[in-house]
Design an enzyme around this catalytic site. Structure first.
Site, short mmCIF file in Angstrom:
data_model
loop_
_atom_site.label_atom_id
_atom_site.label_comp_id
_atom_site.label_asym_id
_atom_site.label_seq_id
_atom_site.Cartn_x
_atom_site.Cartn_y
_atom_site.Cartn_z
N ARG A 172 0.81 -1.24 0.00
CA ARG A 172 0.00 0.00 0.00
C ARG A 172 0.83 1.28 0.00
O ARG A 172 0.35 2.35 0.36
CB ARG A 172 -0.99 0.02 1.16
CG ARG A 172 -1.97 -1.12 1.10
CD ARG A 172 -3.23 -0.81 1.86
NE ARG A 172 -4.22 -1.83 1.61
CZ ARG A 172 -4.35 -2.94 2.32
NH1 ARG A 172 -3.53 -3.16 3.33
NH2 ARG A 172 -5.27 -3.82 2.03
N LYS A 217 3.03 11.43 -11.56
CA LYS A 217 2.26 10.41 -12.29
C LYS A 217 3.16 9.19 -12.49
O LYS A 217 4.35 9.33 -12.78
CB LYS A 217 1.87 10.91 -13.68
CG LYS A 217 0.63 11.75 -13.74
CD LYS A 217 0.29 11.98 -15.21
CE LYS A 217 -0.86 12.93 -15.41
NZ LYS A 217 -1.07 13.25 -16.83
N GLU A 257 9.49 17.36 -25.51
CA GLU A 257 8.74 17.75 -24.31
C GLU A 257 9.17 19.14 -23.82
O GLU A 257 8.38 19.88 -23.24
CB GLU A 257 8.91 16.71 -23.19
CG GLU A 257 8.30 15.34 -23.50
CD GLU A 257 6.77 15.30 -23.44
OE1 GLU A 257 6.13 16.33 -23.14
OE2 GLU A 257 6.22 14.21 -23.72
N LYS A 308 6.29 22.75 -15.67
CA LYS A 308 5.50 21.61 -15.22
C LYS A 308 5.18 21.74 -13.72
O LYS A 308 4.05 21.52 -13.29
CB LYS A 308 6.24 20.30 -15.50
CG LYS A 308 5.46 19.10 -15.03
CD LYS A 308 5.86 17.82 -15.70
CE LYS A 308 4.87 16.73 -15.31
NZ LYS A 308 5.15 15.47 -15.96
N GLU A 329 -4.89 16.44 -12.29
CA GLU A 329 -5.38 16.66 -13.66
C GLU A 329 -6.90 16.79 -13.76
O GLU A 329 -7.54 16.12 -14.55
CB GLU A 329 -4.88 15.52 -14.58
CG GLU A 329 -4.91 15.92 -16.04
CD GLU A 329 -4.25 14.90 -16.97
OE1 GLU A 329 -3.22 14.32 -16.60
OE2 GLU A 329 -4.79 14.70 -18.07
N ARG A 368 -3.67 20.89 -15.34
CA ARG A 368 -2.65 19.88 -15.71
C ARG A 368 -2.89 19.32 -17.10
O ARG A 368 -1.98 18.80 -17.73
CB ARG A 368 -2.60 18.76 -14.66
CG ARG A 368 -1.42 17.83 -14.91
CD ARG A 368 -1.05 16.98 -13.72
NE ARG A 368 0.12 16.19 -14.02
CZ ARG A 368 0.89 15.58 -13.14
NH1 ARG A 368 0.60 15.68 -11.86
NH2 ARG A 368 1.93 14.86 -13.50
N ASN A 395 -0.81 18.06 -21.71
CA ASN A 395 -1.10 17.09 -22.78
C ASN A 395 -1.07 17.73 -24.16
O ASN A 395 -1.48 17.10 -25.15
CB ASN A 395 -2.47 16.43 -22.54
CG ASN A 395 -2.47 15.65 -21.25
OD1 ASN A 395 -1.46 15.06 -20.87
ND2 ASN A 395 -3.59 15.68 -20.54
N HIS A 453 -0.42 15.71 -27.23
CA HIS A 453 -0.37 14.30 -26.84
C HIS A 453 -1.54 13.45 -27.35
O HIS A 453 -1.42 12.22 -27.41
CB HIS A 453 -0.27 14.16 -25.32
CG HIS A 453 1.15 14.33 -24.83
ND1 HIS A 453 1.87 15.48 -25.07
CD2 HIS A 453 1.98 13.51 -24.13
CE1 HIS A 453 3.07 15.35 -24.53
NE2 HIS A 453 3.17 14.17 -23.97
N HIS A 457 -0.28 10.08 -28.85
CA HIS A 457 -0.64 8.74 -28.37
C HIS A 457 -1.25 7.90 -29.50
O HIS A 457 -1.01 6.70 -29.60
CB HIS A 457 -1.60 8.82 -27.17
CG HIS A 457 -0.89 9.24 -25.91
ND1 HIS A 457 -1.56 9.65 -24.78
CD2 HIS A 457 0.43 9.32 -25.61
CE1 HIS A 457 -0.67 9.96 -23.84
NE2 HIS A 457 0.53 9.77 -24.32
N HIS A 475 8.21 8.14 -28.26
CA HIS A 475 7.26 9.08 -27.66
C HIS A 475 7.54 10.54 -28.05
O HIS A 475 6.65 11.26 -28.50
CB HIS A 475 7.24 8.93 -26.13
CG HIS A 475 6.26 9.83 -25.47
ND1 HIS A 475 4.89 9.72 -25.66
CD2 HIS A 475 6.43 10.90 -24.64
CE1 HIS A 475 4.27 10.66 -24.98
NE2 HIS A 475 5.17 11.40 -24.35
#
Ligand code: GLY
Length: 350
Positions: A119, A141, A183, A225, A235, A239, A243, A246, A250, A261
């Site tokens: 956990r 993330k 990026e 960022k 997000e 946030r 993207n 993106h 993707h 990427h």
């Protein structure tokens, strides 16, 4: 320099430190200097990949290691299962600190493993790729891909620290280095016009060896960022700006293995800038600057598959909400807007 003041903690010589949510310290500085300072005085287990291990074993050789395979194909539940089993074998418990050393794939998988094992264990990163330093390792993330869907399973959990030492980037191939530039260019378009101008003036061929300039560029991109994550960690609002480019990136990665990427992001940035220009949101000269910078950095801006095939893949992106999708549109260099629109309307933009 100080317009992200809320997140900047200190600027000490050649070290830049940014604090995110008072939980995550991001340092752009020497790993040899910072790692001993930031590692807690308790058991440490390192997660890395076989390639990284060859380069940095001397740094952390004293600790138990868990090594994962190379590349995006390692970002799976299967790898996660192997890490959990190895943690059990090593007797990892709640007091163990997990140190991930690697690029975005290692930190994404290790961050997820650490934040879910028993956990949740505390963890920190030494980020060894440009892509990892300016994006993947920062902001909390983590996750793995499922059935080809990117980052489908994961958590938002802040690493206790992220060390970004630009001297580690010297061993990157030109292609890997360029991947990170995409990026960085994205961050500049989102919120830092000066970073964009610095990149326009930069000599990409020597950037990898100009540590001082690279450190400042990395720091500025992380600051963009960090400031966004500070406002919206999970997000639900701003946030989404991160993207930019993106949605199509993707889709490109899903439809073809030709682009990595960063290359897919570069192509996505170009396509969305042109679409924003056609829509009247972005001026033509700003759009041309974006395309020119991406081209000068060496990116291929033609998508590797037909636009119709890319658009088919968009609906299944995890950022889709029912029939709607959040799309980030550049309004200017250093300013973007998020629009929620039906997938059908997004498709009409191309
Ligand atoms: N890579 C986008 C984000 O961290 O939100």
């Amino acid at each position: 320099m100080c317009y992200f003041c809320s997140t900047i903690q200190a600027l000490v010589g050649m070290n830049y430190t940014i604090n995110i949510k008072d939980r995550s310290q991001v340092v752009v500085g020497s790993v040899a200097e910072w790692l001993p300072r930031l590692l807690p005085a308790r058991r440490v287990v390192v997660v890395s990949d076989t390639n990284i291990d060859r380069h940095y074993h001397t740094l952390v050789g004293e600790f138990d290691h868990v090594l994962i395979g190379l590349g995006e194909t390692s970002k799976t539940l299967h790898t996660l299962d192997a890490i959990y089993r190895r943690f059990i074998e090593l007797g990892v418990d709640r007091s163990t600190f997990i140190l991930a050393i690697g690029g975005g794939i290692v930190t994404d998988v290790a961050g997820f493993a650490a934040s879910t094992f028993m956990r949740g264990l505390e963890f920190g990163f030494v980020s060894t790729s440009l892509l990892g330093q300016v994006d993947a390792s920062v902001g909390g993330k983590n996750g793995v891909n499922v059935e080809g869907y990117k980052n489908m399973v994961g958590t938002f959990t802040q690493p206790r620290f992220v060390i970004c030492d630009v001297s580690l980037l010297r061993t990157l191939s030109e292609r890997e280095f360029r991947t990170g530039l995409a990026e960085m260019i994205k961050s500049a378009i989102i919120a830092d016009e000066e970073l964009f101008s610095m990149l326009e003036k930069a000599d990409f061929a020597t950037l990898q060896s100009d540590a001082e300039l690279l450190q400042e560029l990395v720091y500025r991109a992380i600051s963009v960022k960090a400031s966004i994550v500070e406002r919206d960690e999970r997000e639900s609002g701003d946030r989404r700006l991160l993207n930019l480019g993106h949605t199509l990136a993707h889709a490109i990665e899903k439809c073809s293995s030709k682009f990595n990427h960063g290359e897919a992001v570069a192509c996505g940035l170009h396509l969305i800038a042109e679409a924003a220009c056609r829509k009247g949101v972005l001026a033509k000269d700003a759009c041309d600057r974006i395309t020119a910078l991406l081209a000068r950095a060496g990116f291929v801006l033609e998508p590797p598959v037909a636009m119709s095939q890319l658009l088919k893949a968009v609906k299944k992106d995890k950022k889709a909400e029912g029939d709607d999708i959040y799309i980030v549109l550049p309004k200017n260099i250093g300013s973007c807007t998020v629009e929620k629109m039906p997938v059908a309307d997004f498709k009409k933009m191309f």
